[in-house]
Design an enzyme around this catalytic site. Structure first.
Site, PDB file in Angstrom:
ATOM      1  N   GLY A 103       0.809  -1.221   0.000  1.00  0.00           N
ATOM      2  CA  GLY A 103       0.000   0.000   0.000  1.00  0.00           C
ATOM      3  C   GLY A 103       0.837   1.265   0.000  1.00  0.00           C
ATOM      4  O   GLY A 103       2.075   1.222  -0.043  1.00  0.00           O
ATOM      5  N   GLN A 104       0.132   2.400   0.072  1.00  0.00           N
ATOM      6  CA  GLN A 104       0.813   3.708   0.015  1.00  0.00           C
ATOM      7  C   GLN A 104       1.819   3.845   1.158  1.00  0.00           C
ATOM      8  O   GLN A 104       2.967   4.231   0.953  1.00  0.00           O
ATOM      9  CB  GLN A 104      -0.218   4.839   0.097  1.00  0.00           C
ATOM     10  CG  GLN A 104       0.400   6.220  -0.034  1.00  0.00           C
ATOM     11  CD  GLN A 104      -0.498   7.340   0.485  1.00  0.00           C
ATOM     12  OE1 GLN A 104      -1.492   7.085   1.167  1.00  0.00           O
ATOM     13  NE2 GLN A 104      -0.148   8.562   0.151  1.00  0.00           N
ATOM     14  N   LEU A 105       1.380   3.539   2.370  1.00  0.00           N
ATOM     15  CA  LEU A 105       2.268   3.628   3.538  1.00  0.00           C
ATOM     16  C   LEU A 105       3.243   2.455   3.564  1.00  0.00           C
ATOM     17  O   LEU A 105       4.442   2.634   3.793  1.00  0.00           O
ATOM     18  CB  LEU A 105       1.407   3.647   4.806  1.00  0.00           C
ATOM     19  CG  LEU A 105       2.133   3.537   6.139  1.00  0.00           C
ATOM     20  CD1 LEU A 105       3.089   4.710   6.353  1.00  0.00           C
ATOM     21  CD2 LEU A 105       1.112   3.470   7.288  1.00  0.00           C
ATOM     22  N   ASP A 115       1.488  -9.023   1.514  1.00  0.00           N
ATOM     23  CA  ASP A 115       0.353  -8.305   0.914  1.00  0.00           C
ATOM     24  C   ASP A 115      -0.557  -9.352   0.285  1.00  0.00           C
ATOM     25  O   ASP A 115      -0.094 -10.441  -0.073  1.00  0.00           O
ATOM     26  CB  ASP A 115       0.852  -7.315  -0.162  1.00  0.00           C
ATOM     27  CG  ASP A 115      -0.175  -6.231  -0.447  1.00  0.00           C
ATOM     28  OD1 ASP A 115      -0.048  -5.126   0.111  1.00  0.00           O
ATOM     29  OD2 ASP A 115      -1.129  -6.502  -1.211  1.00  0.00           O
ATOM     30  N   ILE A 116      -1.828  -8.997   0.142  1.00  0.00           N
ATOM     31  CA  ILE A 116      -2.769  -9.928  -0.517  1.00  0.00           C
ATOM     32  C   ILE A 116      -2.481  -9.983  -2.015  1.00  0.00           C
ATOM     33  O   ILE A 116      -2.791 -10.955  -2.689  1.00  0.00           O
ATOM     34  CB  ILE A 116      -4.231  -9.509  -0.231  1.00  0.00           C
ATOM     35  CG1 ILE A 116      -5.180 -10.658  -0.573  1.00  0.00           C
ATOM     36  CG2 ILE A 116      -4.595  -8.217  -0.960  1.00  0.00           C
ATOM     37  CD1 ILE A 116      -6.575 -10.476  -0.014  1.00  0.00           C
ATOM     38  N   ASN A 145      -3.485 -12.953   3.118  1.00  0.00           N
ATOM     39  CA  ASN A 145      -4.806 -12.362   3.362  1.00  0.00           C
ATOM     40  C   ASN A 145      -4.916 -12.249   4.885  1.00  0.00           C
ATOM     41  O   ASN A 145      -4.914 -13.264   5.599  1.00  0.00           O
ATOM     42  CB  ASN A 145      -5.885 -13.302   2.798  1.00  0.00           C
ATOM     43  CG  ASN A 145      -7.283 -12.816   3.128  1.00  0.00           C
ATOM     44  OD1 ASN A 145      -7.474 -11.912   3.950  1.00  0.00           O
ATOM     45  ND2 ASN A 145      -8.274 -13.414   2.481  1.00  0.00           N
ATOM     46  N   TYR A 182     -15.047   3.143   8.081  1.00  0.00           N
ATOM     47  CA  TYR A 182     -13.597   3.134   8.315  1.00  0.00           C
ATOM     48  C   TYR A 182     -13.277   3.775   9.665  1.00  0.00           C
ATOM     49  O   TYR A 182     -12.534   3.216  10.477  1.00  0.00           O
ATOM     50  CB  TYR A 182     -12.924   3.898   7.175  1.00  0.00           C
ATOM     51  CG  TYR A 182     -11.454   4.198   7.345  1.00  0.00           C
ATOM     52  CD1 TYR A 182     -10.498   3.192   7.257  1.00  0.00           C
ATOM     53  CD2 TYR A 182     -11.016   5.507   7.534  1.00  0.00           C
ATOM     54  CE1 TYR A 182      -9.149   3.484   7.377  1.00  0.00           C
ATOM     55  CE2 TYR A 182      -9.669   5.812   7.653  1.00  0.00           C
ATOM     56  CZ  TYR A 182      -8.743   4.791   7.577  1.00  0.00           C
ATOM     57  OH  TYR A 182      -7.413   5.089   7.690  1.00  0.00           O
ATOM     58  N   LYS A 184     -11.698   2.150  13.032  1.00  0.00           N
ATOM     59  CA  LYS A 184     -10.454   2.642  13.637  1.00  0.00           C
ATOM     60  C   LYS A 184     -10.679   2.995  15.114  1.00  0.00           C
ATOM     61  O   LYS A 184      -9.823   2.713  15.958  1.00  0.00           O
ATOM     62  CB  LYS A 184      -9.910   3.848  12.865  1.00  0.00           C
ATOM     63  CG  LYS A 184      -9.311   3.501  11.499  1.00  0.00           C
ATOM     64  CD  LYS A 184      -8.052   2.659  11.620  1.00  0.00           C
ATOM     65  CE  LYS A 184      -7.413   2.325  10.281  1.00  0.00           C
ATOM     66  NZ  LYS A 184      -6.313   1.365  10.382  1.00  0.00           N
TER      67      LYS A 184
HETATM   68  N1  SER Z   1      -6.208   9.130   4.356  1.00  0.00           N
HETATM   69  C1  SER Z   1      -7.242   8.378   5.005  1.00  0.00           C
HETATM   70  C2  SER Z   1      -8.515   8.435   4.269  1.00  0.00           C
HETATM   71  O1  SER Z   1      -8.752   9.447   3.657  1.00  0.00           O
HETATM   72  C3  SER Z   1      -7.444   8.916   6.391  1.00  0.00           C
HETATM   73  O2  SER Z   1      -7.057   7.969   7.288  1.00  0.00           O
HETATM   74  O3  SER Z   1      -9.277   7.521   4.337  1.00  0.00           O
END
Ligand code: SER
Length: 313
Positions: A11-13, A34-35, A51, A141, A145
């Site tokens: 992913g991005q991070l 990664d999946i 997964n 989301y 979190k």
């Molecule tokens: N960058 C993320 C999002 O926009 C925020 O945690 O979902």
């Protein structure tokens, strides 16, 4: 020797954090997973397809590689999550519980798990949002979190799991694309600028959001993970701030380098999500506990991205 398993490494991070961890602790200390098997080509370290809902496979990988730490980054982000709420809940929640349970069962040394500014909501104080305040997230989301933060604190207090977390603002980077967040516009805008296109922004011109450039996010993560356990007073997740700007302000920053760049605005469903999130973050607890301090301001980030991002025209 520590062995670190990274989930969602593609992913991005994950792409940049995995590279940074390999640089710091050695390639042989890192297992990227990664999946998506295609992510393998990004890494010099060992790569495994995983997964994160498959707890048995995760357990087997921990045993096989004698893993001592997990950085659990795999998740579905805010905008993508709204398209499939129940699956987003399952993926984000069950995968975290898999990691926390394995940390408890196998006595792992440390866990890292990212939270987000998405834990805040419309009744949260929007300016200089404090560490402890009203939290009424409106996206699945954000709900996952916030629940995840409570589970992290629970596993720390009840089972002694050394789990650490940051509430990232929107992360801006140029090496790997973000995957379906509300803050993605602040990445896409640089691609349009370099392609010479008009940027069509899905948020309104004056929408303030907290943001952070990836090198600062990597530094924050590693600093938090290397801090002595006794200095970590927050076991849910730390506020971390860096930048706060609107689409108009990032546009004006880019215009300093590309004076002919044009922007248009067509807000969509992501505007409501952005409007429910803070404008800026009070991160004094992180500054106090483990000396957090960001380095990049908006123009320094813009300059760095415009100099390094390569786009296909
Ligand atoms: N960058 C993320 C999002 O926009 C925020 O945690 O979902």
């Amino acid at each position: 020797m520590e062995k670190i398993l990274v989930t969602g490494a593609g992913g991005q991070l994950g792409t940049e954090l995995t590279e940074a961890l390999a640089g710091r602790y050695g390639t042989s200390a890192i297992i990227a997973s990664d999946i998506n098997e295609k992510a393998a080509s990004r890494f010099d370290c060992t790569f495994e397809v995983l997964n994160v809902l498959d707890k048995d496979k995760m357990a087997a990988l921990i045993d096989k590689h004698e893993v001592t730490q997990v950085y659990h980054l795999a998740a579905i982000l805010s905008a993508a999550g709204e398209k499939n709420p129940l699956f987003t809940w399952d993926l984000n929640m069950k995968s975290l519980l898999n990691v926390l349970e394995l940390a408890r069962e196998k006595n792992l040394n440390k866990i890292y798990w990212p939270s987000s500014i998405a834990v805040f909501g419309p009744h949260t104080r929007a300016v200089d949002t404090p560490q402890y305040c009203v939290m009424d997230p409106t996206t699945v989301y954000g709900i996952s979190k916030l629940a995840g933060e409570r589970w992290c604190e629970y596993y720390n207090k009840i089972y002694g799991v050394d789990v650490r977390s940051l509430r990232y603002p929107g992360l801006i980077s140029y090496k790997a694309a973000p995957g379906g967040g509300t803050t993605d516009y602040a990445v896409e805008i640089y691609h349009s600028a370099l392609k010479g296109e008009t940027f069509n922004c899905f948020l309104k011109a004056d929408t303030h959001l907290p943001m952070m450039y990836m090198p600062d996010a990597i530094k924050a993560t590693i600093d938090l993970m290397e801090a002595p356990a006794e200095s970590i007073s927050v076991r849910s997740s730390y506020n971390v701030g860096a930048l706060s700007f609107t689409p108009e302000e990032i546009y004006n920053s880019i215009k300093k380098f590309h004076p002919d760049f044009k922007i248009a605005y067509s807000p969509d469903f992501r505007q409501n999500i952005a409007a429910s999130w803070p404008d800026s973050i009070d991160d004094s607890v992180a500054r106090e506990d483990w000396n957090w301090k960001p380095e990049f301001d908006l123009d320094a980030m813009t300059k760095d991205i415009l100099e390094n991002l390569v786009v296909e025209k």
